[in-house]
Design a protein around this motif. Structure first.
Motif, PDB file in Angstrom:
ATOM      1  N   THR A   6      33.496  33.389  58.637  1.00 32.85           N
ATOM      2  CA  THR A   6      34.521  32.540  58.057  1.00 32.85           C
ATOM      3  C   THR A   6      35.609  33.433  57.477  1.00 32.85           C
ATOM      4  N   HIS A   7      36.455  32.855  56.663  1.00 33.62           N
ATOM      5  CA  HIS A   7      37.498  33.615  55.982  1.00 33.62           C
ATOM      6  C   HIS A   7      37.352  33.461  54.477  1.00 33.62           C
ATOM      7  N   ARG A   8      37.674  34.523  53.788  1.00 35.47           N
ATOM      8  CA  ARG A   8      37.786  34.499  52.330  1.00 35.47           C
ATOM      9  C   ARG A   8      39.281  34.582  52.053  1.00 35.47           C
ATOM     10  N   TRP A   9      39.830  33.554  51.445  1.00 31.87           N
ATOM     11  CA  TRP A   9      41.273  33.497  51.204  1.00 31.87           C
ATOM     12  C   TRP A   9      41.630  34.306  49.966  1.00 31.87           C
ATOM     13  N   ALA A  10      42.542  35.255  50.155  1.00 29.58           N
ATOM     14  CA  ALA A  10      42.987  36.121  49.064  1.00 29.58           C
ATOM     15  C   ALA A  10      44.499  35.991  48.907  1.00 29.58           C
ATOM     16  N   PRO A  11      44.991  35.950  47.678  1.00 33.64           N
ATOM     17  CA  PRO A  11      46.443  35.843  47.468  1.00 33.64           C
ATOM     18  C   PRO A  11      47.155  37.131  47.875  1.00 33.64           C
ATOM     19  N   LEU A  12      48.359  36.975  48.389  1.00 34.78           N
ATOM     20  CA  LEU A  12      49.239  38.111  48.671  1.00 34.78           C
ATOM     21  C   LEU A  12      50.353  38.069  47.624  1.00 34.78           C
ATOM     22  N   VAL A 104      51.447  32.733  49.070  1.00 36.82           N
ATOM     23  CA  VAL A 104      50.960  33.098  50.398  1.00 36.82           C
ATOM     24  C   VAL A 104      49.560  33.671  50.232  1.00 36.82           C
ATOM     25  N   GLU A 105      48.641  33.221  51.098  1.00 41.61           N
ATOM     26  CA  GLU A 105      47.269  33.722  51.092  1.00 41.61           C
ATOM     27  C   GLU A 105      46.910  34.224  52.482  1.00 41.61           C
ATOM     28  N   VAL A 106      46.032  35.218  52.518  1.00 40.38           N
ATOM     29  CA  VAL A 106      45.548  35.774  53.780  1.00 40.38           C
ATOM     30  C   VAL A 106      44.060  35.476  53.900  1.00 40.38           C
ATOM     31  N   GLY A 107      43.630  35.129  55.114  1.00 44.25           N
ATOM     32  CA  GLY A 107      42.218  34.895  55.384  1.00 44.25           C
ATOM     33  C   GLY A 107      41.570  36.180  55.857  1.00 44.25           C
ATOM     34  N   LEU A 108      40.754  36.783  54.989  1.00 46.07           N
ATOM     35  CA  LEU A 108      40.056  38.017  55.340  1.00 46.07           C
ATOM     36  C   LEU A 108      38.678  37.670  55.891  1.00 46.07           C
ATOM     37  N   PRO A 109      38.187  38.432  56.867  1.00 47.06           N
ATOM     38  CA  PRO A 109      36.883  38.127  57.458  1.00 47.06           C
ATOM     39  C   PRO A 109      35.774  38.155  56.408  1.00 47.06           C
ATOM     40  N   ALA A 110      34.853  37.225  56.526  1.00 48.52           N
ATOM     41  CA  ALA A 110      33.727  37.152  55.594  1.00 48.52           C
ATOM     42  C   ALA A 110      32.539  36.516  56.307  1.00 48.52           C
ATOM     43  N   THR A 111      31.360  36.766  55.784  1.00 47.89           N
ATOM     44  CA  THR A 111      30.145  36.114  56.253  1.00 47.89           C
ATOM     45  C   THR A 111      29.707  35.148  55.167  1.00 47.89           C
ATOM     46  N   ALA A 112      29.364  33.934  55.568  1.00 48.84           N
ATOM     47  CA  ALA A 112      28.961  32.921  54.593  1.00 48.84           C
ATOM     48  C   ALA A 112      27.581  32.382  54.935  1.00 48.84           C
ATOM     49  N   LEU A 113      26.928  31.896  53.925  1.00 49.04           N
ATOM     50  CA  LEU A 113      25.649  31.216  54.059  1.00 49.04           C
ATOM     51  C   LEU A 113      25.912  29.745  53.793  1.00 49.04           C
ATOM     52  N   ARG A 114      25.672  28.904  54.789  1.00 54.50           N
ATOM     53  CA  ARG A 114      25.858  27.461  54.597  1.00 54.50           C
ATOM     54  C   ARG A 114      24.528  26.888  54.128  1.00 54.50           C
ATOM     55  N   LEU A 115      24.555  26.312  52.933  1.00 55.42           N
ATOM     56  CA  LEU A 115      23.354  25.790  52.310  1.00 55.42           C
ATOM     57  C   LEU A 115      23.681  24.427  51.726  1.00 55.42           C
ATOM     58  N   PHE A 116      23.007  23.404  52.199  1.00 54.15           N
ATOM     59  CA  PHE A 116      23.232  22.025  51.755  1.00 54.15           C
ATOM     60  C   PHE A 116      24.693  21.616  51.906  1.00 54.15           C
ATOM     61  N   GLY A 117      25.313  22.025  53.024  1.00 54.10           N
ATOM     62  CA  GLY A 117      26.674  21.623  53.329  1.00 54.10           C
ATOM     63  C   GLY A 117      27.759  22.392  52.602  1.00 54.10           C
ATOM     64  N   ARG A 118      27.404  23.430  51.888  1.00 50.73           N
ATOM     65  CA  ARG A 118      28.389  24.242  51.152  1.00 50.73           C
ATOM     66  C   ARG A 118      28.308  25.680  51.629  1.00 50.73           C
ATOM     67  N   ASP A 119      29.470  26.337  51.678  1.00 53.29           N
ATOM     68  CA  ASP A 119      29.514  27.738  52.080  1.00 53.29           C
ATOM     69  C   ASP A 119      29.504  28.654  50.867  1.00 53.29           C
ATOM     70  N   LEU A 120      28.620  29.632  50.885  1.00 58.84           N
ATOM     71  CA  LEU A 120      28.561  30.659  49.863  1.00 58.84           C
ATOM     72  C   LEU A 120      28.921  31.969  50.539  1.00 58.84           C
ATOM     73  N   ILE A 121      30.036  32.583  50.143  1.00 61.70           N
ATOM     74  CA  ILE A 121      30.454  33.845  50.727  1.00 61.70           C
ATOM     75  C   ILE A 121      29.497  34.922  50.246  1.00 61.70           C
ATOM     76  N   ILE A 122      28.870  35.615  51.190  1.00 59.45           N
ATOM     77  CA  ILE A 122      27.935  36.656  50.791  1.00 59.45           C
ATOM     78  C   ILE A 122      28.476  38.045  51.098  1.00 59.45           C
ATOM     79  N   ARG A 123      29.455  38.123  51.991  1.00 55.89           N
ATOM     80  CA  ARG A 123      30.037  39.429  52.282  1.00 55.89           C
ATOM     81  C   ARG A 123      31.479  39.198  52.718  1.00 55.89           C
ATOM     82  N   GLY A 124      32.415  39.716  51.940  1.00 55.46           N
ATOM     83  CA  GLY A 124      33.832  39.551  52.253  1.00 55.46           C
ATOM     84  C   GLY A 124      34.376  40.766  52.953  1.00 55.46           C
ATOM     85  N   GLY A 125      35.617  40.615  53.447  1.00 52.32           N
ATOM     86  CA  GLY A 125      36.297  41.719  54.107  1.00 52.32           C
ATOM     87  C   GLY A 125      36.778  42.740  53.100  1.00 52.32           C
ATOM     88  N   LYS A 126      37.105  43.905  53.606  1.00 54.80           N
ATOM     89  CA  LYS A 126      37.587  44.999  52.761  1.00 54.80           C
ATOM     90  C   LYS A 126      39.024  44.780  52.406  1.00 54.80           C
TER      91      LYS A 126
END
Length: 126
Positions: A6-12, A104-126
């Protein structure tokens, strides 16, 4: 339990982006990642600020016909997909950008765990 990309949205936080003119390109750093941000066809586009050919800064280049052109050897990279028009090198990494309310926000690559219909980001991009 499902892992997915997924993406982790970070402000620019760069005030130039809200008023960046059509065809302009600037360098923006978020965390440890440098982006070349250009306005192409009215839309902000973000890509890694490093040419895959010989690592020149794409933000030193220019925009032409929907492509960001490297200033050193004139390699053309499609602003939306990152593909090299001449197919002489690999693509450049592109990142989704979103504009809202002057921010403005940028979507950085991330890995998420979907649990009970919600995403928990467990590893974000650098």
């Amino acid at each position: 339990m499902i892992f997915h990309r997924t993406h982790r949205w970070a402000p620019l936080p760069d005030e130039r982006l809200a008023t960046l003119p059509e065809g302009s390109i600037v360098r923006v750093v978020v965390g440890r990642r440098a982006l070349a941000v250009a306005r192409v066809d009215g839309v902000l586009r973000g890509m890694e600020d490093r040419c895959p050919h010989q690592a020149a800064l794409l933000s030193k280049g220019f925009v032409k016909d929907g492509h960001v052109v490297c200033a050193v050897h004139r390699f053309h990279y499609h602003a939306a997909t990152g593909a090299c028009r001449m197919a002489m090198t690999g693509p450049v990494a592109v990142f989704p950008l979103r504009e809202a309310g002057g921010r403005v926000e940028v979507g950085l690559p991330a890995t998420a765990l979907r649990l009970f219909g919600r995403d928990l980001i467990i590893r974000g991009g650098k």
